[in-house]
Design an enzyme around this catalytic site. Structure first.
Site, PDB file in Angstrom:
ATOM      1  N   ASP A 200       0.820  -1.213   0.000  1.00  0.00           N
ATOM      2  CA  ASP A 200       0.000   0.000   0.000  1.00  0.00           C
ATOM      3  C   ASP A 200       0.862   1.274   0.000  1.00  0.00           C
ATOM      4  OD1 ASP A 200      -2.798   0.977   0.305  1.00  0.00           O
ATOM      5  OD2 ASP A 200      -2.040   1.827   2.166  1.00  0.00           O
ATOM      6  N   ASP A 333     -10.717   1.622  -4.750  1.00  0.00           N
ATOM      7  CA  ASP A 333     -10.679   3.068  -4.485  1.00  0.00           C
ATOM      8  C   ASP A 333     -11.320   3.861  -5.610  1.00  0.00           C
ATOM      9  OD1 ASP A 333      -9.196   2.675  -2.139  1.00  0.00           O
ATOM     10  OD2 ASP A 333      -7.287   2.834  -3.193  1.00  0.00           O
TER      11      ASP A 333
HETATM   12  O1  TEU Z   1      -4.834   4.107  -1.449  1.00  0.00           O
HETATM   13  C1  TEU Z   1      -3.864   5.052  -1.767  1.00  0.00           C
HETATM   14  C2  TEU Z   1      -4.313   6.338  -2.211  1.00  0.00           C
HETATM   15  O2  TEU Z   1      -3.543   7.156  -2.637  1.00  0.00           O
HETATM   16  C3  TEU Z   1      -5.724   6.643  -2.041  1.00  0.00           C
HETATM   17  O3  TEU Z   1      -5.787   7.949  -1.609  1.00  0.00           O
HETATM   18  C4  TEU Z   1      -6.442   6.441  -3.307  1.00  0.00           C
HETATM   19  O4  TEU Z   1      -5.638   6.767  -4.403  1.00  0.00           O
HETATM   20  C5  TEU Z   1      -7.598   7.350  -3.262  1.00  0.00           C
HETATM   21  O5  TEU Z   1      -8.603   6.692  -2.582  1.00  0.00           O
HETATM   22  C6  TEU Z   1      -8.021   7.789  -4.569  1.00  0.00           C
HETATM   23  O6  TEU Z   1      -8.261   9.151  -4.359  1.00  0.00           O
HETATM   24  C7  TEU Z   1      -4.483   3.103  -0.568  1.00  0.00           C
HETATM   25  C8  TEU Z   1      -5.609   2.115  -0.422  1.00  0.00           C
HETATM   26  O7  TEU Z   1      -5.825   1.485  -1.642  1.00  0.00           O
HETATM   27  C9  TEU Z   1      -6.811   2.832   0.104  1.00  0.00           C
HETATM   28  O8  TEU Z   1      -7.945   1.995   0.183  1.00  0.00           O
HETATM   29  C10 TEU Z   1      -6.455   3.359   1.462  1.00  0.00           C
HETATM   30  O9  TEU Z   1      -7.517   4.136   1.955  1.00  0.00           O
HETATM   31  C11 TEU Z   1      -5.189   4.195   1.438  1.00  0.00           C
HETATM   32  O10 TEU Z   1      -4.136   3.605   0.698  1.00  0.00           O
HETATM   33  C12 TEU Z   1      -4.657   4.370   2.838  1.00  0.00           C
HETATM   34  O11 TEU Z   1      -4.137   3.162   3.314  1.00  0.00           O
END
Ligand code: TEU
Length: 561
Positions: A200, A333
């Site tokens: 992540d 996401d």
């Molecule tokens: O997401 C990373 C991230 O940059 C997120 O902000 C994502 O791009 C965003 O939702 C789109 O605007 C990861 C995970 O995939 C996400 O589910 C988590 O919330 C986040 O990291 C924090 O761990």
């Protein structure tokens, strides 16, 4: 060069909470995944990546981990995980876990201790700073979920840094003990039989030590004001930290490391994943999911251009020609791809299959998000209460409270992009509740099932002419065709306004063309397949009409030249 196991397979991305609930509590679980492994085998999947199932207060649906070695009771037990890994292996499916190592939960024992004792064993496990002379926050960074990245701890009388929610404090990777502890966690899971990890926001782990404020520049690729590159995105010690991590992993080069890397481009990606010197095997880039962002970023959507997609394909593939790309269309996401870049009304089958063809046949490993194989679409959100995700809720609140956007317009903007869209329960069958809950009369799922499930579910989508049927054939074609697996890649040019997107893959003495009309209108193609061409797959086309230059709305075809 010999091929690595992940280059020949398709990875299926599971969002465990919404996959299959066997316990009747409305939340998907590990036994549910075990039960559905044969379904994945049938689809042609060789590996699964599961979103985080570790102990967590679930502030960000598991991306806030309070114990990296324990399974959250919501999802099952460690014995279930062992069974899952063993059963998957029997079916030829490898298991990848999601390591959330940029931050932990504020309930993790490391943080609880760090907060209460700055001189103790864990005092330096997180990023703590004093208030400025006038009591303010240490810098101007804004978090991904809104607001300042700094949260005051009355207990320790210092601020701690959190790029995401306040309940997700960032770990201090500058501290070698933090790095050693995280490596131990990864090895713990490797010893239990997992084949690799998705990591992540792994390019956020190294921060420029002086934590400089960011200039206010126009919005960057991540939707954040000012560029954070070199500061906390792709920071100074990133590659060093990852190389150390890779070197300490048991299982050597066979362990697959997929980095999630928002805010970097394909050139940088190629360095992280260089076959000789790169610490990672693949990275998840985001530019193809920014094609519909306006100047205000994610919450400012605009129509996307096919010309931009053609350019992006060609740049991304060329930059990564020596390394190996990850190819994906959506994730947990993002809104659903058929609603976003396709047409989820008149051309749902056609657009879902055309997009899959144009993406999954590129050079790289396809990572298919659960539900995309049955063209799941956005949830029809009509009320603010239906937005439950922390990111979308905060975005809505900021739009209304800080930017003065009218509530109806704010709802309209947020609901199209909201992460909730991609997180609705998987639609297994036409029975009430879409068969998401195995048993449990009267239980409601944690998020409502999309009302279209009677027609759009895995059972209904299992005959010729359906999305699942087509995707299964598409993945099998890729597996069996050398040029598609490893051949080189060349984008076919088209007039700027043309909705046609196409490319050629060449390898193993073979030359294959992939062509798609990504629009609601019929369009004529200038590519003449030639007399000896052979149709390999098409979502609408009959083999004997390959030479017809007209492509119907969202038609795609793949032929051998
Ligand atoms: O997401 C990373 C991230 O940059 C997120 O902000 C994502 O791009 C965003 O939702 C789109 O605007 C990861 C995970 O995939 C996400 O589910 C988590 O919330 C986040 O990291 C924090 O761990």
């Amino acid at each position: 060069m010999t091929r690595r196991w992940w280059q020949e397979t398709t990875i299926y991305h599971i969002y465990p909470r919404s996959f299959y609930d066997t316990t009747g509590d409305g939340i998907g679980d590990l036994p549910g995944i075990i039960e559905k492994l044969p379904y994945l085998r049938d689809l042609g999947v060789g590996a699964i990546w599961m979103g985080p199932v570790f102990s967590s207060p679930q502030v960000d649906n598991g991306y806030d981990v309070s114990d990296y070695r324990a399974i959250d009771p919501l999802f099952g037990t460690i014995a279930d995980m062992d069974r899952l890994i063993a059963r998957a292996e029997e079916l030829g499916i490898r298991v990848l876990l999601d390591l959330v190592f940029n931050h932990s939960s504020d309930r993790h024992e490391w943080f609880v201790s760090s907060r209460s004792d700055r001189d103790g064993e864990y005092g330096d496990y997180y990023i703590w700073r004093d208030a400025t002379a006038d009591g303010g926050v240490p810098n101007n960074w804004r978090g991904f979920f809104g607001g300042s990245v700094w949260e005051w701890s009355p207990e320790r009388e210092q601020y701690y840094l959190h790029l995401f929610a306040p309940e997700q404090p960032d770990l201090n990777w500058e501290n070698p003990r933090v790095r050693a502890d995280l490596l131990d966690v990864a090895n713990f899971w490797i010893d239990r039989g997992v084949a690799g990890f998705r990591m992540d926001v792994i390019n956020f782990i190294s921060k420029a030590p002086w934590l400089p404020s960011l200039p206010s520049l126009p919005t960057d690729a991540t939707g954040r004001p000012g560029s954070a590159n070199g500061v906390y995105i792709d920071g100074p010690r990133l590659v060093e930290f990852l190389a150390e991590f890779r070197a300490g992993l048991r299982g050597g080069q066979d362990v697959l490391l997929v980095g999630e890397t928002p805010g970097i481009d394909a050139e940088r990606a190629a360095e992280y994943t260089d076959p000789e010197t790169g610490p990672l095997d693949m990275v998840l880039l985001f530019d193809h999911l920014s094609l519909d962002h306006g100047p205000g970023g994610r919450w400012d959507p605009r129509p996307w251009s096919r010309e931009n997609l053609r350019q992006l394909l060609s740049c991304d593939q060329a930059a990564q020609a020596r390394s190996w790309p990850a190819i994906y269309l959506s994730n947990h996401d993002q809104p659903r791809i058929v609603s976003r870049y396709g047409n989820d009304r008149e051309y749902r089958y056609e657009s879902a299959t055309a997009l899959a063809t144009v993406f999954y046949l590129q050079r790289g490993t396809p990572i298919l998000y659960q539900g995309d194989e049955i063209a799941m679409r956005n949830y029809p959100i009509t009320r603010v209460e239906e937005i439950v995700d922390i990111e979308s809720r905060n975005a809505y609140r900021e739009l209304v409270e800080q930017d003065g956007v009218k509530p109806q317009e704010a709802l309209d903007r947020v609901r199209r992009i909201a992460r909730d869209n991609g997180r609705t329960p998987m639609q297994w069958s036409a029975t009430p509740g879409a068969g998401f809950i195995a048993s449990g009369e009267g239980t409601v799922p944690w998020y409502p099932v999309n009302p279209d499930y009677r027609e759009w579910n895995t059972e209904a989508q299992n005959a010729p002419g359906t999305v699942r049927w087509y995707i299964r054939r598409l993945l099998s074609l890729r597996r069996q065709t050398e040029a598609l697996l490893a051949g080189d890649f060349e984008v076919l040019t088209a007039p700027e306004a043309s909705p046609l997107v196409g490319f050629r893959r060449r390898g193993g003495g073979d030359s294959i063309v992939v062509l798609a009309n990504l629009s609601d209108d019929s369009v004529s193609s200038s590519i003449d397949p030639g007399e000896n061409a052979e149709l390999l797959i098409g979502n609408l086309r009959e083999p004997d009409s390959l030479s017809d230059p007209m492509l119907r709305p969202w038609e795609c075809l793949v032929f051998r030249e």
